[in-house]
Motif scaffolding. Sequence first.
Motif, PDB file in Angstrom:
ATOM      1  N   GLY A 103       0.838  -1.192   0.000  1.00 51.62           N
ATOM      2  CA  GLY A 103       0.000   0.000   0.000  1.00 51.62           C
ATOM      3  C   GLY A 103       0.871   1.238   0.000  1.00 51.62           C
ATOM      4  N   PRO A 104       0.271   2.388   0.249  1.00 50.23           N
ATOM      5  CA  PRO A 104       1.038   3.634   0.206  1.00 50.23           C
ATOM      6  C   PRO A 104       1.975   3.760   1.403  1.00 50.23           C
ATOM      7  CG  PRO A 104      -1.182   4.060   0.975  1.00 50.23           C
ATOM      8  CD  PRO A 104      -1.133   2.609   0.572  1.00 50.23           C
ATOM      9  N   GLY A 105       3.022   4.515   1.220  1.00 52.14           N
ATOM     10  CA  GLY A 105       3.903   4.836   2.328  1.00 52.14           C
ATOM     11  C   GLY A 105       5.143   3.981   2.405  1.00 52.14           C
ATOM     12  N   LYS A 106       5.687   3.937   3.603  1.00 51.98           N
ATOM     13  CA  LYS A 106       6.961   3.266   3.833  1.00 51.98           C
ATOM     14  C   LYS A 106       7.032   2.725   5.242  1.00 51.98           C
ATOM     15  CE  LYS A 106       8.984   7.632   5.187  1.00 51.98           C
ATOM     16  NZ  LYS A 106       7.731   8.333   5.096  1.00 51.98           N
ATOM     17  N   ARG A 107       8.077   1.938   5.479  1.00 51.83           N
ATOM     18  CA  ARG A 107       8.388   1.400   6.799  1.00 51.83           C
ATOM     19  C   ARG A 107       9.830   1.789   7.091  1.00 51.83           C
ATOM     20  NH1 ARG A 107       7.825  -4.092   5.859  1.00 51.83           N
ATOM     21  NH2 ARG A 107      10.008  -4.195   5.329  1.00 51.83           N
ATOM     22  N   VAL A 108      10.022   2.609   8.121  1.00 49.11           N
ATOM     23  CA  VAL A 108      11.371   2.961   8.558  1.00 49.11           C
ATOM     24  C   VAL A 108      11.680   2.078   9.757  1.00 49.11           C
ATOM     25  CG1 VAL A 108      12.892   4.814   9.335  1.00 49.11           C
ATOM     26  CG2 VAL A 108      10.992   5.336   7.797  1.00 49.11           C
TER      27      VAL A 108
END
Length: 115
Positions: A103-108
């Motif tokens: 999906g949209p976004g990121k994982r930091v």
Amino acid sequence: MSKARQELRKYLADWGAARIEDAALIVLSELLTNAVRHAHGTHGRVIETRFVRLPAGGLRLEVHDASPALPVLRAPEPCADGGRGLPLVAALAERWGVAARNGPGKRVWAELRVP
């Protein structure tokens, strides 16, 4: 943010890894602060945290947000009010990085060693 820190404290205590609590709380706070500051506008402010035990005895902290903007590690200006979050994460963590999420976004994420 305080709820996420409370959950992390409990997670570390239940695991018997309270000895890394200070470093883990700083890293989590910095990752969350970046998400709150930079994951805004049309991307919404949905932020999720996740704590993962690593097979080699480490801890992985993850902060998921809906923004596609990637964090950038920069040297902070000496008199600036901000800009020290990622340098702190880089100094305290074994390693850190960014990954796409479903999906949209990121994982930091950041990984800490549990001695």
